[in-house]
Design an enzyme around this catalytic site. Structure first.
Site, PDB file in Angstrom:
ATOM      1  N   HIS A  22      -4.906  -3.799  -2.635  1.00 25.11           N
ATOM      2  CA  HIS A  22      -4.649  -2.783  -3.430  1.00 25.11           C
ATOM      3  C   HIS A  22      -4.558  -3.128  -4.831  1.00 25.11           C
ATOM      4  CE1 HIS A  22      -4.110   0.656  -0.653  1.00 25.11           C
ATOM      5  NE2 HIS A  22      -3.824  -0.089   0.282  1.00 25.11           N
TER       6      HIS A  22
ATOM      7  N   LYS B 143     -11.824   0.059  -1.887  1.00 22.30           N
ATOM      8  CA  LYS B 143     -10.700   0.692  -2.725  1.00 22.30           C
ATOM      9  C   LYS B 143     -11.362   0.546  -4.119  1.00 22.30           C
ATOM     10  CE  LYS B 143      -7.417  -0.439   0.633  1.00 22.30           C
ATOM     11  NZ  LYS B 143      -7.434   0.804   1.506  1.00 22.30           N
TER      12      LYS B 143
ATOM     13  N   SER C 270       0.863  -0.968   0.101  1.00 18.90           N
ATOM     14  CA  SER C 270       0.071   0.032  -0.122  1.00 18.90           C
ATOM     15  C   SER C 270       1.012   1.255   0.009  1.00 18.90           C
ATOM     16  CB  SER C 270      -0.955   0.043   1.203  1.00 18.90           C
ATOM     17  OG  SER C 270      -0.218  -0.122   2.704  1.00 18.90           O
TER      18      SER C 270
HETATM   19  N1  PMP Z   1      -5.196  -4.515   3.971  1.00 20.71           N
HETATM   20  C1  PMP Z   1      -4.338  -3.582   3.473  1.00 20.71           C
HETATM   21  C2  PMP Z   1      -3.050  -4.003   2.792  1.00 20.71           C
HETATM   22  C3  PMP Z   1      -4.622  -2.171   3.480  1.00 20.71           C
HETATM   23  O1  PMP Z   1      -3.965  -1.363   2.668  1.00 20.71           O
HETATM   24  C4  PMP Z   1      -5.885  -1.832   4.084  1.00 20.71           C
HETATM   25  C5  PMP Z   1      -6.144  -0.335   3.972  1.00 20.71           C
HETATM   26  N2  PMP Z   1      -5.519   0.650   3.436  1.00 20.71           N
HETATM   27  C6  PMP Z   1      -6.613  -2.821   4.644  1.00 20.71           C
HETATM   28  C7  PMP Z   1      -6.242  -4.159   4.594  1.00 20.71           C
HETATM   29  C8  PMP Z   1      -7.843  -2.564   5.368  1.00 20.71           C
HETATM   30  O2  PMP Z   1      -8.885  -2.050   4.618  1.00 20.71           O
HETATM   31  P1  PMP Z   1     -10.019  -1.319   5.216  1.00 20.71           P
HETATM   32  O3  PMP Z   1      -9.640  -0.011   4.905  1.00 20.71           O
HETATM   33  O4  PMP Z   1     -11.226  -1.617   4.028  1.00 20.71           O
HETATM   34  O5  PMP Z   1     -10.407  -1.774   6.301  1.00 20.71           O
END
Ligand code: PMP
Length: 394
Positions: free
Chosen positions: A213, A244, A185
């Site tokens: 992502h 996303k 990310s």
């Molecule tokens: N896993 C990864 C790799 C993320 O980057 C994120 C959020 N940026 C999440 C899980 C969590 O997802 P959410 O925002 O839908 O709770």
């Protein structure tokens, strides 16, 4: 000593942050015009840090599905999946996600964060061992904590180091849970998935890939890195988020292991929280086939990603290691990054400011994420803003 003492260093950090006249970690978006534009502080701003990869937040079919669900089922489920919160829509989406991945089954969670908590803490417990890439997301680290298992970190994207650490675990490696991400990310780099699978084959450990992502971003039908690498059948659990590419909120896990279903009973983050509201499920269900069939969106997304990455690279900014839909400019100090973030906003561009430890390698990031909905002109404006601010890093 008081419980509040620990906030004193945070308070001084926050004061420094607020000195730019904005809270970079809480800037309100006053009005949203589209997936790529909003009003912030009374001005029209290009959104360049939203993870809205396919730009589906205003898709007409998704909006219509969400409106209909609100009218027919109300604003919320008011209960957990375990109690009154399992609606037909949750089950239907689970079936559709399983079909999308051509896997036996899938489970829907309230957020992607909770999906990781639920999967990790449901599959492992004290005495087990989890082996994770050191750059894994906070939700993966928190899932490990909740499970009580031992945690071993391997060097980011280094399959050789993974092998070494598994070998050191001896017999325990055969029972280990390995966790990686598809696209990371913060710097937007892909995992060396094929190499990791080769290493894993030496042991009978299980592999989880978090495609948060990469869903909608990689692969012919948008399944993620597992599809791009052609390794769908060699991954035990795929985790991801609706927040996303699918433009809503929620999380999922898909697997061929029949044991996945036991997470519904064994996972506290599944049992003890309210389920996603009907409108969220409805818009996600509408978005999934658009994502699957959205080759044209992926093409535009990657064109935009290439254009932004190459534009910033030509300006000599230090970027992540590969062209990606996450384009992060790496800076050495918080002050530089903060000035940059503020400068970009003044130029009409909103991005994410990231400090260590959320950013890897002690770097500070001004992190952009690209959308298929960005026009060429918007990408050019973002590059022009970075060009104007070049003196801040010289
Ligand atoms: N896993 C990864 C790799 C993320 O980057 C994120 C959020 N940026 C999440 C899980 C969590 O997802 P959410 O925002 O839908 O709770």
């Amino acid at each position: 000593m008081s419980l509040f003492d620990k906030f004193s260093s945070l308070a001084s950090d926050r004061e420094a942050l607020l000195s730019v006249g904005f809270d970079p970690f809480g800037t309100p978006i006053e009005e949203v015009y589209s997936p790529t534009e909003a009003r912030i502080d009374g001005r029209r701003i290009i959104l360049a840090g939203t993870n809205n990869y396919l730009g589906l937040t205003f898709n007409a079919e998704c909006l219509q599905a969400a409106h209909k669900a609100i009218d027919e089922q109300g604003t919320g489920t008011t209960g957990s999946r375990m109690a009154n919160g399992s609606f037909a829509g949750h089950r239907a989406l689970e079936k559709e996600l399983a079909e999308f991945y051509q896997m036996r089954s899938a489970i829907v969670f309230t957020t992607g964060y909770q999906a990781n908590l639920a999967v990790i803490s449901g599959l492992t417990q004290a005495g087990d061992v989890i082996v994770i890439d050191s750059d894994c997301h906070a939700s993966i680290y928190d899932g490990c904590k909740l499970s009580g298992a031992d945690v071993v970190r391997f060097r980011h994207n280094n399959a050789e180091d993974l092998d070494k650490r598994l070998a050191r675990l001896g017999e325990r490696a055969n029972n280990a849970l390995i966790i990686i991400e598809g696209i990371y990310s913060m710097l937007g780099d892909r995992a060396p998935l094929k190499e990791i699978i080769e290493v894993r084959k030496k042991y009978s450990s299980l592999l989880v890939v978090d495609e948060a992502h990469s869903l909608g971003v990689l692969g012919e039908t948008g399944q993620g890195l597992i599809e791009e690498c052609g390794v769908l059948n060699e991954v035990d659990f795929v985790v991801g988020t609706f927040s996303k590419s699918l433009g809503s909120i929620g999380g999922y896990c898909a697997s061929n292991h029949p044991e996945l279903d036991f997470l519904r009973y064994a996972s506290r983050p599944y049992v003890f929280t309210a389920s996603p509201s009907p409108s969220v499920i409805a818009s996600t269900r509408a978005a999934l086939p658009i994502l699957r069939d959205g080759k044209h969106l992926r093409k535009k997304l990657w064109n935009n990603a290439q254009k932004l990455y190459e534009g910033l690279s030509e300006l000599n900014y230090e970027l992540g290691p590969e062209i990606s839909t996450v384009v992060a400019v790496m800076l050495d100090t918080k002050e530089q990054a903060l000035a940059f973030w503020r400068g970009l906003l003044e130029h009409g561009v909103y991005v994410n400011l990231v400090f260590p430890p959320a950013a890897p390698g002690k770097k500070c990031l001004v992190r952009c994420s690209v959308s298929a909905a960005h026009t060429d002109e918007q990408i050019e404006k973002i590059i022009a803003a970075f060009a104007d601010l070049g003196s801040l890093v010289k």
